[in-house]
Design a protein around this motif. Structure first.
Motif, PDB file in Angstrom:
ATOM      1  N   GLY A  74      29.408  15.865   8.362  1.00 26.07           N
ATOM      2  CA  GLY A  74      29.995  16.831   9.670  1.00 26.07           C
ATOM      3  C   GLY A  74      29.859  18.160   9.238  1.00 26.07           C
ATOM      4  O   GLY A  74      28.970  18.446   8.683  1.00 26.07           O
ATOM      5  N   CYS A  75      30.255  18.878  10.338  1.00 25.02           N
ATOM      6  CA  CYS A  75      30.142  20.333  10.258  1.00 25.02           C
ATOM      7  C   CYS A  75      31.226  20.980   9.209  1.00 25.02           C
ATOM      8  O   CYS A  75      32.176  20.407   9.076  1.00 25.02           O
ATOM      9  N   SER A  76      30.685  22.221   8.799  1.00 26.52           N
ATOM     10  CA  SER A  76      31.508  22.753   7.870  1.00 26.52           C
ATOM     11  C   SER A  76      32.737  23.698   8.532  1.00 26.52           C
ATOM     12  O   SER A  76      33.752  24.111   7.644  1.00 26.52           O
ATOM     13  N   GLY A 127      29.002  15.442  15.186  1.00 25.19           N
ATOM     14  CA  GLY A 127      29.264  16.905  15.687  1.00 25.19           C
ATOM     15  C   GLY A 127      30.852  17.148  16.148  1.00 25.19           C
ATOM     16  O   GLY A 127      31.624  16.354  16.080  1.00 25.19           O
ATOM     17  N   HIS A 128      31.032  18.335  16.620  1.00 21.95           N
ATOM     18  CA  HIS A 128      32.354  18.695  17.156  1.00 21.95           C
ATOM     19  C   HIS A 128      31.849  19.508  18.468  1.00 21.95           C
ATOM     20  O   HIS A 128      30.967  20.272  18.343  1.00 21.95           O
ATOM     21  N   VAL A 129      32.985  19.400  19.415  1.00 18.77           N
ATOM     22  CA  VAL A 129      33.138  20.450  20.440  1.00 18.77           C
ATOM     23  C   VAL A 129      33.343  21.973  20.139  1.00 18.77           C
ATOM     24  O   VAL A 129      33.947  22.271  18.999  1.00 18.77           O
ATOM     25  N   HIS A 130      32.728  22.862  20.748  1.00 20.86           N
ATOM     26  CA  HIS A 130      32.856  24.342  20.434  1.00 20.86           C
ATOM     27  C   HIS A 130      32.332  24.604  19.008  1.00 20.86           C
ATOM     28  O   HIS A 130      32.906  25.294  18.175  1.00 20.86           O
ATOM     29  N   CYS A 131      31.109  23.874  18.780  1.00 21.26           N
ATOM     30  CA  CYS A 131      30.481  24.195  17.306  1.00 21.26           C
ATOM     31  C   CYS A 131      29.856  25.356  17.329  1.00 21.26           C
ATOM     32  O   CYS A 131      29.018  25.754  18.423  1.00 21.26           O
ATOM     33  N   GLY A 132      30.233  26.412  16.530  1.00 16.63           N
ATOM     34  CA  GLY A 132      29.762  27.839  16.580  1.00 16.63           C
ATOM     35  C   GLY A 132      28.205  27.883  15.727  1.00 16.63           C
ATOM     36  O   GLY A 132      27.372  28.648  16.760  1.00 16.63           O
TER      37      GLY A 132
HETATM   38 ZN   LIG Z   1      30.292  23.226  13.831  1.00 12.58          ZN
END
Ligand SMILES: [Zn+2]
Length: 240
Positions: A74-76, A127-132
């Protein structure tokens, strides 16, 4: 008032009932996906159970080792704590978190470890929505130091969605890039791991994609890579 002896008997009976009905082990990818889906549904509905988070579980996993049923990349991002959004507890998930949920050498090695030594049947790249991280690459922010190497892993997904949707603004491209970045991470994993390819081909491992929505708390399950078989074949030939 209940007599102490009766109370002891009732407690003993309750313990016996508990022992007689142990939790069903999660041994297949299908069971693992089902467990994650229902966990996320509980969390999204505000009915999280926070399973396996007590002292007994901590001691049990410390004494008997870990037996996670899935690995999640996953994302941090601080809004995407994997165990919380999937309502899992200690020893349930082998989690790798890195900005932009990229899969480079260290992430591949971590997955190979859990697949080969702990025998898990499922890897999820989420992943995720609004990933920076994905948004920054789309906007072409000029990064330096080690960030530029991270950007290099996200760049192919961004370039692909730009080619596929030439009329869209950067903002409109973000959701497409987030999903494509999940597929790209899976492609990197399959391309660089003989062990993962072998297990996918043998049917003992599933690698699936997912996108978590930080607003609704719901995970959109993407399933296996649409070109999985071809990716396994071409990577197999490339490494021969
Ligand atoms: Zn992200």
């Amino acid at each position: 008032m209940i007599a102490p002896r009766l109370l002891t008997s009732i407690l003993a009976l309750l313990i016996l009932i508990g022992c007689a009905a142990p939790e069903r082990p999660i041994a297949t990818a299908r069971d693992a996906i089902e467990e994650l889906k229902t966990g996320n549904e509980r969390f999204a509905a505000g009915r999280a159970r926070h399973p396996h988070s007590d002292r007994a579980r901590r001691i049990d996993t410390a004494e008997h080792g870990q037996h996670p049923f899935a690995a999640v990349v996953g994302c941090s991002d601080s809004r995407v704590p994997v165990e919380i959004v999937l309502d899992q507890g200690l020893g349930d998930l082998f989690v790798i978190r890195v900005a932009g949920n990229v899969i480079a050498t260290d992430e591949t090695g971590s997955i190979e470890y859990v697949v080969e030594h702990l025998g898990i049947p499922l890897v999820v790249v989420m992943g995720h929505v609004h990933c920076g991280a994905v948004t920054a690459v789309l906007e072409g922010s000029h990064e330096h130091g080690s960030i530029s190497e991270l950007v290099g892993h996200i760049q192919p997904a961004v370039e692909k969605v730009r080619r596929e949707h030439p009329g869209l603004s950067n903002e409109a491209l973000v959701p497409f890039a987030v999903e494509q970045n999940v597929w790209h991470s899976i492609e990197d994993l399959i391309a660089h791991s003989d062990g993962v390819r072998g297990r996918i081909t043998a049917g003992t491992l599933e690698v699936i994609g997912a996108v978590y929505d930080i607003s609704t708390a719901k995970v959109r399950w993407l399933g296996r890579h649409p070109d999985e078989a071809a990716l396994c074949r071409s990577s197999m030939h490339a490494s021969n």
